[in-house]
Design a protein around this motif. Structure first.
Motif, PDB file in Angstrom:
ATOM      1  N   UNK A 156      40.988  49.024  22.539  1.00 44.32           N
ATOM      2  CA  UNK A 156      41.726  50.339  23.673  1.00 44.32           C
ATOM      3  C   UNK A 156      41.266  49.716  25.254  1.00 44.32           C
ATOM      4  N   UNK A 157      39.773  49.961  24.752  1.00 45.64           N
ATOM      5  CA  UNK A 157      38.628  49.927  26.497  1.00 45.64           C
ATOM      6  C   UNK A 157      38.728  48.045  26.764  1.00 45.64           C
ATOM      7  N   UNK A 158      38.961  47.506  25.682  1.00 43.81           N
ATOM      8  CA  UNK A 158      38.802  46.128  26.426  1.00 43.81           C
ATOM      9  C   UNK A 158      40.301  45.379  26.863  1.00 43.81           C
ATOM     10  N   UNK A 159      41.275  46.241  26.287  1.00 44.91           N
ATOM     11  CA  UNK A 159      41.959  46.062  26.299  1.00 44.91           C
ATOM     12  C   UNK A 159      43.235  46.561  28.187  1.00 44.91           C
ATOM     13  N   UNK A 160      42.022  47.827  27.961  1.00 42.32           N
ATOM     14  CA  UNK A 160      42.214  48.446  29.507  1.00 42.32           C
ATOM     15  C   UNK A 160      41.351  47.439  30.277  1.00 42.32           C
ATOM     16  N   UNK A 161      40.257  46.860  30.142  1.00 38.96           N
ATOM     17  CA  UNK A 161      39.307  46.106  31.764  1.00 38.96           C
ATOM     18  C   UNK A 161      40.119  45.391  31.289  1.00 38.96           C
ATOM     19  N   UNK A 162      40.915  44.521  30.677  1.00 34.64           N
ATOM     20  CA  UNK A 162      41.339  43.343  30.991  1.00 34.64           C
ATOM     21  C   UNK A 162      42.807  43.540  31.717  1.00 34.64           C
ATOM     22  N   UNK A 163      43.283  44.422  31.542  1.00 36.00           N
ATOM     23  CA  UNK A 163      44.586  44.787  32.466  1.00 36.00           C
ATOM     24  C   UNK A 163      44.472  45.057  33.883  1.00 36.00           C
ATOM     25  N   UNK A 164      43.160  45.561  33.796  1.00 36.15           N
ATOM     26  CA  UNK A 164      43.128  45.781  35.052  1.00 36.15           C
ATOM     27  C   UNK A 164      42.183  45.041  36.157  1.00 36.15           C
ATOM     28  N   UNK A 165      41.867  43.992  34.913  1.00 30.93           N
ATOM     29  CA  UNK A 165      41.245  42.240  35.686  1.00 30.93           C
ATOM     30  C   UNK A 165      42.931  41.878  35.872  1.00 30.93           C
ATOM     31  N   UNK A 166      43.632  41.847  35.163  1.00 31.67           N
ATOM     32  CA  UNK A 166      44.561  41.385  35.226  1.00 31.67           C
ATOM     33  C   UNK A 166      45.524  41.991  37.181  1.00 31.67           C
ATOM     34  N   UNK A 167      45.659  43.204  36.485  1.00 27.88           N
ATOM     35  CA  UNK A 167      46.512  43.867  37.573  1.00 27.88           C
ATOM     36  C   UNK A 167      45.586  43.395  39.411  1.00 27.88           C
ATOM     37  N   UNK A 168      44.477  43.403  39.039  1.00 30.53           N
ATOM     38  CA  UNK A 168      43.343  42.991  40.458  1.00 30.53           C
ATOM     39  C   UNK A 168      43.508  41.386  40.822  1.00 30.53           C
ATOM     40  N   UNK A 169      44.149  41.214  39.997  1.00 31.99           N
ATOM     41  CA  UNK A 169      44.084  39.452  39.748  1.00 31.99           C
ATOM     42  C   UNK A 169      45.890  38.950  40.381  1.00 31.99           C
ATOM     43  N   UNK A 170      46.894  39.164  39.813  1.00 31.38           N
ATOM     44  CA  UNK A 170      47.967  39.122  40.024  1.00 31.38           C
ATOM     45  C   UNK A 170      48.471  39.823  41.241  1.00 31.38           C
ATOM     46  N   UNK A 171      48.276  41.591  41.207  1.00 35.47           N
ATOM     47  CA  UNK A 171      48.244  41.548  42.617  1.00 35.47           C
ATOM     48  C   UNK A 171      47.699  41.760  43.577  1.00 35.47           C
TER      49      UNK A 171
END
Length: 540
Positions: free
Chosen positions: A178-193
């Motif tokens: 879940x921690x790795x998924x969270x960091x990936x989600x934050x990176x995706x939010x950062x990249x996409x929007x």
């Protein structure tokens, strides 16, 4: 226009004798993912509170300088107005969740902004999918585990697609996946929007590879502002305690520190220190000795300090949380309890302390069971730190002396509150507990404080069982690791066997070395890699 501008900010909490932030100046452009690093009490949480407007509007105190977020000056706009552009998650998500169900919590902020029912439903669904909490939408928030509650609070912060997101220890209660998924989600939010993310963490190895920039605070001052690789070089020279385990391993071998497991392995291969194409046999591992040996009664087998005999905990309207768990701890034994969020770790500790009763099975203990749950603030009831616990207990956790005695417990940092709550449950040394149960005790603690806690636990006569997602901390104190999944025990063995034999519940050193030789820490990894090559090949 920058997403966040901090201009010469100095801030002092009410009654504090020194500033929590001093002459802090920085600028964060749109779309950056910024990692805040530093020891406990260095000012990281205060800087996040300043960005969200809670400092000074909520906390009071003395504030000088200016903070602008998405063009809004925090002097002129309070936390309510800033919440439209800033999503916030702090160390204690249990204090942020206000609604009865997960779905209502995710919808709350969107409804307050006057969004249409269709927009609210879409925002809730997207946040739930992104964080993997769709199965929890109809669950009562009062029944969630700490990690589930943390993801729910984060979902509420992200649902409105804020321009800036500030997070304080967001992975502290999350399992490795879940921690790795969270960091990936934050990176995706950062990249996409182009969402700007400001993230404070002590476990830098989890998120350093995703960061664009690292800002280090010490005593309220910004002492380093650099890219991740430059930060690691600076930390090697100026602040070794902030190095990641992988960086410490590389630096001890004379190699330039780099972020991430993949790059560390590549650096070792380039020097011929890591064999190509070979995977170690996790069965050939030796557990490092930690703590004291088990205490054995004369003339027979040791009497357990704590024993769970085929314990079940079944909900009337839901699944079984514990499924036939049998577990025995001997006096002086140091055990880590690990597993993904919702696996049953907190429930097991509650049964050990008698707060919950099993629907089947029995729990026995040889004496008092001390329990520290995930929210340390629940244990703090007095006006002064010195009133919360005996002086000897405060000294044991490093909160003695004038610097802490006269402070209000609520003004402490997250790590300091955690240590104070530990002193409360340990109580009078004249009445020692037979068993000490700790649930995520390292939340908000820096590496020095974790090592002090590990040393404290190793010095106790009591049996100790700690539920944690922090494998580095487990490697520092535990003799034995019990791994839970779906309420049942799936692994129970020496720390090196369990921590070095998998892919997720492992230390960074074990990941880099593939579990070879049961090396869990940088020192153990260095000793392994410095052996003659023939010995290394025999281990691998």
């Amino acid at each position: 226009m920058s997403a966040v501008t901090v201009e010469d900010v100095t801030y002092t909490y009410p009654g504090a004798d020194r500033p929590a932030l001093e002459r802090a100046t920085l600028e964060i452009p749109d779309g950056q993912l910024v990692l805040l690093a530093g020891a406990s009490g260095s000012g990281k949480s205060t800087l996040l509170r300043a960005i969200s407007g809670l400092v000074p509007h909520f906390h009071g105190g003395s504030f000088a300088g200016r903070v602008r977020v998405a063009g809004l000056d925090t002097r002129d706009h309070g936390p309510g107005e800033l919440a439209r552009v800033v999503g916030t998650l702090f160390q204690d998500p249990e204090t942020q969740v206000v609604m009865g169900t997960v779905r209502a919590e995710l919808a709350f902020g969107l409804e307050n902004r006057g969004q249409s029912p269709a927009a609210v439903a879409r925002g809730v669904e997207e946040a739930a999918l992104a964080l993997g909490i769709s199965p929890l939408l109809e669950r009562l928030t009062a029944e969630l585990s700490g990690g589930e509650l943390q993801r729910t609070a984060l979902g509420a912060a992200l649902a409105g697609r804020p321009r800036v997101v500030v997070l304080d220890e967001p992975t502290s209660q999350l399992d490795p996946v879940a921690g790795d998924e969270l960091i990936g989600l934050l990176r995706r939010c950062n990249d996409d929007s182009d969402t700007t993310i400001v993230l404070a963490e002590h476990r830098l190895e989890r998120c350093l590879g995703a960061a664009d920039r690292v800002i280090v605070l010490a005593a309220g001052r910004i002492v380093c502002d650099a890219a991740p690789e430059e930060f690691l070089e600076w930390a090697h020279r100026e602040a070794p305690r902030l190095q990641t385990p992988g960086a410490r391993l590389l630096a001890s071998l004379g190699l330039a520190p780099v972020p991430g497991v993949k790059r560390a392995r590549a650096a070792l291969r380039e020097r011929g220190l890591l064999p190509d194409g070979k995977q170690p046999d996790p069965g050939d591992q030796q557990a490092p000795a930690a703590g004291k040996p088990r205490r054995v009664r004369r003339g027979g087998a040791p009497k357990p300090a704590l024993e769970l005999d085929r314990v079940w905990h079944e909900l009337r309207s839901g699944p079984a949380i514990l499924r036939g768990v049998s577990l025995a701890l001997q006096p002086g034994e140091l055990v880590a309890l690990m597993g993904r969020n919702g696996a049953g770790k907190s429930t097991l500790l509650r049964h050990a302390a008698g707060l919950s009763k099993p629907t089947r099975g029995r729990v026995r203990s040889s004496g008092r069971v001390a329990l520290l749950l995930q929210n340390p603030s629940d244990y703090l009831v007095h006006e002064l730190v010195c009133q919360e616990a005996p002086a000897a207990a405060l000294k044991a956790v490093g909160l003695d002396g004038d610097a802490f005695a006269g402070r209000h417990p609520r003004d402490l940092s997250g790590g300091e509150k955690q240590r104070l709550a530990l002193a409360v449950v340990l109580g009078d040394p004249g009445d020692p507990a037979a068993v000490v149960c700790l649930d995520e005790p390292t939340r908000g603690m820096d590496r020095d404080r974790k090592e002090e806690l590990a040393l404290l636990l190793r010095g106790l006569d009591a049996a100790v069982i700690v539920a944690t997602h922090d494998p580095e901390f487990v490697a520092a104190f535990a003799q034995r690791v019990v791994l839970l999944a779906d309420g049942a025990t799936i692994a129970d063995g020496p720390a090196a066997t369990v921590l070095a034999g998998g892919s997720y519940f492992v230390t960074e050193t074990a990941r880099i070395l593939g579990g070879a030789g049961g090396a869990l820490t940088p020192d153990q990894g260095l000793a392994l890699l410095q052996r003659p090559r023939r010995t290394q090949e025999a281990i691998v």
